[in-house]
Design an enzyme around this catalytic site. Structure first.
Site, mmCIF file in Angstrom:
data_model
loop_
_atom_site.group_PDB
_atom_site.id
_atom_site.type_symbol
_atom_site.label_atom_id
_atom_site.label_comp_id
_atom_site.label_asym_id
_atom_site.label_seq_id
_atom_site.Cartn_x
_atom_site.Cartn_y
_atom_site.Cartn_z
ATOM 1 C CB CYS A 123 -33.831 30.826 45.325
ATOM 2 S SG CYS A 123 -34.101 29.575 46.601
ATOM 3 C CG ASN B 27 -40.105 30.261 44.026
ATOM 4 O OD1 ASN B 27 -40.620 30.727 45.048
ATOM 5 N ND2 ASN B 27 -38.887 29.740 44.035
ATOM 6 C CD GLN C 179 -29.610 42.601 47.099
ATOM 7 O OE1 GLN C 179 -29.376 42.143 46.003
ATOM 8 N NE2 GLN C 179 -28.762 43.390 47.740
ATOM 9 N N PRO C 180 -34.447 43.462 46.666
ATOM 10 C CG PRO C 180 -34.713 44.398 44.544
ATOM 11 C CD PRO C 180 -34.442 43.099 45.231
ATOM 12 C CD GLU D 225 -34.050 31.351 50.271
ATOM 13 O OE1 GLU D 225 -33.148 31.745 49.481
ATOM 14 O OE2 GLU D 225 -35.124 30.886 49.893
#
Length: 518
Positions: free
Chosen positions: A318, A186, A264-265, A284
């Site tokens: 994020c 991103n 997260q995964p 993060e």
């Protein structure tokens, strides 16, 4: 042909491309796909561009067409990078902080001189607007090197004296060794440099893996390292996918720490692979960030800022706001003005300086974001503007691009997946609330805890609410104003650890306590 400011040419031998001498030196190979030239990247290991045996396609988000080939690296490339980083570590770590600082400053200067080329490349590769790349991504990448070039000179150690024992105690910090750095798609160069700069400033050598979706600016930075005075092997960039080269990096026994920004995964997988080696981890991760707007908020400032915090970079940050809680007494007024302001944001091709929103990163991601709109409709929510409500106008050549209008959802329950899960796109939900206690409880009801914004003219309330919110960062009456000296990171499922001047220095070093009896 000119590609990203470099003169390149191609030769073909029995249907396969072989690099020309110019291409081998610069690390760029141009190949042909039909009548269109493709940019082909190479890994950067031990100060040299190294070819790979296989490549993966990278797409231009604004057209949906392949425009770049990225190395599909694996164990072999990681082994070579580890060997280079291991060999470079003794010399680099022995340099004084002042000497390393000078190298970082030179690299910052070189990046700044290449700002326009880097911004153009970042915009095309990621889909973000050229305006955002010029004003945020690349300037912040420059600042990252300058900031850590300065901060590395100002750390102090601890010292205590025990008179009754006749002992002096003090601490030393030393670089850890080889740092594994994995950065997301991103904010490609922005977040890569946020990791590389503190790691090498502290005396580590690094192996970095940018996202395979956005690798171009990392590759461009490699061409500046030698001129900046970065010795071979200090910075190694290995391109490819997470399951292949990412896992090879994370599981390598000679890479003692991993700094990761992403989902997260993926973080769970990194933790699993790291556990047998007891690696240091900085993770993060995502957020489901609330904006809490009280009835005494200054809407003239609040509304444009909240539109920006919801939709900047296509909502692919994020820290973006995805849940907006508005006190009931101003809910109708806010909603009307917020939707009107959202509709003013122009979705356009990334190279258009007047565009507010560019293209999303990939077709798969666009479909994922759109699926949340479908789920919201199925649950009875209202879509006030954006996807399925307004018409998106694009030039013919961009019809297959990954574009989406900024979308506002209301009449949605807190239990909805749109209010619980990270969508990571230009989608935000607006809901009313009654009391301060109620909204704090609702804001904290998700598994994430990265960032929040509070809008109120009551200073006492701001302090109360900020203290009770389960968020690593809380902005009041503003958004995304960063002080790099202070800790950055989230609570709960938003990550482990913090980044910043002191926190990054402590992560990228090991502390040792020394006791001397005299």
């Amino acid at each position: 042909m000119r590609t990203l400011g470099l003169e390149v040419r191609t030769r073909q031998t029995q249907g396969r491309e072989t690099p020309s001498p110019v291409e081998r030196k610069t690390g760029v190979v141009s190949t042909m796909a039909g009548t269109k030239a493709l940019l082909t990247l190479e890994n950067f290991i031990n100060g040299k561009f190294v070819p790979c045996s296989s490549y993966i396609d990278s797409y231009d988000p604004s057209t949906g067409e392949v425009y770049c080939r990225v190395p599909d690296s694996g164990n072999e490339e990681i082994e070579a990078a580890v060997e280079a980083a291991r060999a470079a570590f003794p010399g680099w770590s022995a340099r004084s902080p002042q000497e390393r600082s000078q190298v970082l400053h030179r690299l910052a200067d070189l990046l700044e001189k290449s700002l326009e080329d880097l911004a153009q490349a970042e915009s095309r590769d990621q889909g973000k607007t050229i305006t955002l790349a010029r004003t945020m991504d690349i300037p912040r990448s420059v600042q990252n090197f300058r900031f850590f070039a300065s901060s590395i000179l100002h750390h102090t150690s601890e010292c205590t004296h025990m008179d009754h024992e006749g002992c002096l105690h003090y601490t030393l910090r030393a670089p850890v060794g080889i740092a594994g750095l994995i950065s997301p798609w991103n904010l490609p160069l922005y977040l890569l440099t946020w990791k590389v700069a503190p790691a090498i400033a502290a005396g580590n050598t690094v192996i970095a893996k940018p996202s395979e979706l956005t690798s171009v600016t990392a590759w461009m930075m490699c061409k500046l390292l030698e001129t900046a005075g970065v010795p071979p092997g200090v910075v190694n960039i290995v391109f490819g996918t997470g399951p292949k080269v990412g896992e090879a990096l994370v599981s390598h026994p000679e890479v003692p720490l991993i700094s990761f920004t992403g989902s997260q995964p993926t973080a769970e997988r990194i933790a699993q692979l790291s556990a047998p080696h007891c690696k240091k981890l900085s993770l993060e991760l995502g957020g489901k960030n609330p904006a809490i707007i009280f009835e005494d908020a200054n809407l003239e400032e609040c509304i444009p800022t909240t539109v920006r915090s919801s939709f900047a970079n296509q909502g692919e940050i994020c820290l973006c706001t995805s849940r907006i809680f508005v006190q009931k007494s101003i809910y109708s007024e806010f909603l009307k003005k917020f939707v009107a302001a959202t509709r003013m944001w122009k979705v356009g091709i990334p190279s258009d300086p007047s565009a507010s929103i560019g293209a999303l990163i990939s077709k798969a991601h666009l479909e994922k974001v759109r699926s949340y709109i479908k789920k919201a409709r199925a649950e009875g929510a209202r879509i006030l503007c954006g996807e399925g409500v307004d018409t998106l106008s694009l030039p013919p050549k961009n019809q297959a691009g990954y574009f989406m209008l900024p979308t506002v959802i209301t009449d949605i329950k807190d239990e909805s997946c749109c209010m619980k899960e990270e969508i990571f796109g230009p989608v935000t939900c607006v809901v009313p609330f009654d009391s301060e206690e109620e909204v704090i409880q609702r804001a904290n009801s998700v598994k994430y805890g990265l960032a929040a914004t509070v809008w109120s003219s009551n200073v006492g309330r701001v302090h109360r609410v900020a203290k009770k919110l389960q968020s690593g960062l809380v902005w009041s009456n503003c958004w995304l104003i960063r002080e790099l000296n202070l800790p950055f990171g989230g609570m709960k499922s938003s990550g482990i650890g913090r980044e910043g001047a002191k926190d990054s220095y402590e992560f990228f070093t090991e502390v040792k306590t020394i006791t001397i009896k005299h």
